[in-house]
Write a protein that holds these residues in place. Structure first.
Motif, short mmCIF file in Angstrom:
data_model
loop_
_atom_site.label_atom_id
_atom_site.label_comp_id
_atom_site.label_asym_id
_atom_site.label_seq_id
_atom_site.Cartn_x
_atom_site.Cartn_y
_atom_site.Cartn_z
N PRO A 160 -9.57 10.97 -5.08
CA PRO A 160 -11.00 10.02 -5.73
C PRO A 160 -10.70 8.50 -5.03
CG PRO A 160 -9.47 10.12 -7.86
CD PRO A 160 -9.08 10.29 -7.01
N ALA A 161 -12.21 7.95 -4.33
CA ALA A 161 -11.81 6.95 -3.79
C ALA A 161 -11.89 5.69 -4.74
CB ALA A 161 -13.70 6.74 -2.44
N ASN A 162 -11.86 5.73 -5.53
CA ASN A 162 -12.15 4.58 -7.02
C ASN A 162 -10.09 4.89 -7.67
OD1 ASN A 162 -11.69 7.08 -8.46
ND2 ASN A 162 -13.46 6.42 -10.05
N LEU A 163 -9.61 5.80 -7.38
CA LEU A 163 -8.20 5.78 -7.75
C LEU A 163 -7.22 4.85 -7.29
CD1 LEU A 163 -6.19 7.74 -9.33
CD2 LEU A 163 -5.02 7.69 -6.89
N PRO A 164 -7.00 4.02 -8.79
CA PRO A 164 -5.86 2.16 -8.81
C PRO A 164 -5.16 3.20 -8.98
CG PRO A 164 -7.36 3.08 -10.89
CD PRO A 164 -7.05 4.13 -10.20
N MET A 165 -4.66 2.27 -7.26
CA MET A 165 -3.24 2.90 -6.58
C MET A 165 -1.72 1.48 -6.04
SD MET A 165 -3.88 5.98 -4.04
CE MET A 165 -1.84 5.99 -3.75
N ARG A 166 -0.88 1.92 -6.80
CA ARG A 166 0.86 1.00 -6.08
C ARG A 166 1.04 1.31 -5.89
NH1 ARG A 166 4.66 -0.24 -8.64
NH2 ARG A 166 4.76 0.02 -11.16
N SER A 167 1.97 0.62 -4.98
CA SER A 167 3.41 0.76 -4.51
C SER A 167 4.45 0.47 -5.40
CB SER A 167 3.82 0.59 -2.99
OG SER A 167 4.39 -0.99 -2.67
N SER A 168 6.00 0.94 -4.91
CA SER A 168 7.02 0.68 -5.48
C SER A 168 7.49 -0.87 -5.54
CB SER A 168 8.31 1.94 -5.06
OG SER A 168 8.44 1.32 -4.22
N LYS A 185 8.53 3.73 0.44
CA LYS A 185 8.06 3.14 -1.30
C LYS A 185 7.70 4.84 -1.56
CE LYS A 185 6.46 -0.81 1.28
NZ LYS A 185 4.49 -1.82 1.25
N GLU A 186 8.11 3.96 -2.51
CA GLU A 186 7.06 5.56 -3.81
C GLU A 186 5.77 4.49 -4.47
OE1 GLU A 186 10.25 5.52 -6.60
OE2 GLU A 186 10.68 7.77 -5.74
N TRP A 187 4.57 5.53 -4.99
CA TRP A 187 3.70 5.41 -4.98
C TRP A 187 3.14 5.96 -6.58
CZ3 TRP A 187 -0.04 2.36 -2.79
CH2 TRP A 187 0.41 2.05 -0.87
N PHE A 188 2.48 4.54 -7.22
CA PHE A 188 1.93 5.49 -8.57
C PHE A 188 0.71 5.18 -8.63
CE2 PHE A 188 5.96 3.50 -8.23
CZ PHE A 188 6.72 3.46 -9.94
N TYR A 189 -0.32 6.03 -9.26
CA TYR A 189 -1.73 5.66 -9.74
C TYR A 189 -1.83 6.02 -11.65
CZ TYR A 189 -1.90 10.63 -9.79
OH TYR A 189 -1.87 12.05 -10.51
N ARG A 190 -2.72 5.17 -11.53
CA ARG A 190 -3.50 5.02 -12.62
C ARG A 190 -4.38 6.65 -12.94
NH1 ARG A 190 -3.94 -0.57 -14.41
NH2 ARG A 190 -1.94 -1.04 -14.85
N ASP A 191 -4.13 7.66 -14.17
CA ASP A 191 -5.77 8.71 -13.81
C ASP A 191 -6.36 8.47 -14.66
OD1 ASP A 191 -4.65 9.16 -16.56
OD2 ASP A 191 -3.25 10.62 -16.63
N LEU A 192 -7.34 9.21 -15.03
CA LEU A 192 -8.64 8.78 -15.25
C LEU A 192 -8.82 8.59 -16.77
CD1 LEU A 192 -10.61 12.24 -14.64
CD2 LEU A 192 -11.47 9.66 -13.44
N GLU A 193 -7.49 8.35 -17.51
CA GLU A 193 -7.08 7.68 -18.80
C GLU A 193 -6.28 6.93 -18.87
OE1 GLU A 193 -5.87 11.38 -18.37
OE2 GLU A 193 -8.20 11.73 -18.88
N ASP A 232 4.82 -2.99 -5.30
CA ASP A 232 4.01 -4.13 -6.15
C ASP A 232 4.07 -4.61 -7.55
OD1 ASP A 232 2.22 -4.24 -3.81
OD2 ASP A 232 1.57 -2.65 -5.00
N PRO A 233 3.84 -5.58 -8.26
CA PRO A 233 4.50 -5.78 -9.30
C PRO A 233 3.11 -4.46 -10.14
CG PRO A 233 2.73 -7.54 -8.14
CD PRO A 233 2.78 -6.17 -7.39
N PRO A 234 4.01 -3.75 -11.60
CA PRO A 234 3.81 -3.13 -11.78
C PRO A 234 1.73 -2.74 -12.58
CG PRO A 234 5.31 -4.02 -12.72
CD PRO A 234 5.18 -4.71 -12.10
N ASP A 235 1.58 -3.92 -12.80
CA ASP A 235 0.20 -4.57 -13.37
C ASP A 235 -1.27 -4.86 -12.11
OD1 ASP A 235 1.07 -6.07 -12.72
OD2 ASP A 235 -0.20 -7.99 -14.83
#
Length: 137
Positions: free
Chosen positions: A44-52, A14-22, A54-57
């Protein structure tokens, strides 16, 4: 030794995405790449992540993914699969080489036996010819 257990291929990566600090979505990143970052403690432990998959949000903080996040488990499974596949292919090649060696040895033995039989026939024929020639003298 019987046959080895069937080798089950791991699921496709799978591919993975995360939301940065902004809050900006970064990615996609490969499981291998994100696993390396995780191993190096760059995430970082609190980094929001999802796989390809998962739903985009739908983002989950890394800390909620357990001690071995899914991308690490999948990457390790893929490495283990590749190593086992290589080991099995090497064993199969060695077995094939042994079979070819045995076949060549058998062919060599057969050729030597054929040569001995031909030499024996030739010697017998020669003795018969000499005996016949003696009788005609």
């Amino acid at each position: 030794g019987g046959l080895p257990a069937p080798l089950l291929a791991p699921p496709p990566p799978k591919e993975w995405f995360y939301r940065d600090l902004e809050g900006v979505v970064q990615g996609p990143f490969t499981e291998e790449q994100i696993s390396e970052w995780h191993r190096s403690k760059y995430l970082p432990a609190n980094l929001p992540m999802r796989s390809s998959d998962d739903p985009p949000d739908s983002y989950t903080p890394l800390s909620e993914m357990g001690s071995q996040p899914p991308f690490v488990a999948a990457h390790l499974a893929r490495q283990k699969y590749a190593a086992e596949l290589e080991k099995r292919q090497a064993a199969q090649a060695a077995q094939q080489a042994e079979q070819e060696k045995a076949s060549l040895a058998e062919a060599q033995r057969q050729a030597e036996a054929d040569a001995r039989a031909a030499a024996a026939r030739e010697a017998a024929t020669s003795r018969i010819h000499m005996a016949v020639a003696e009788e005609w003298r």
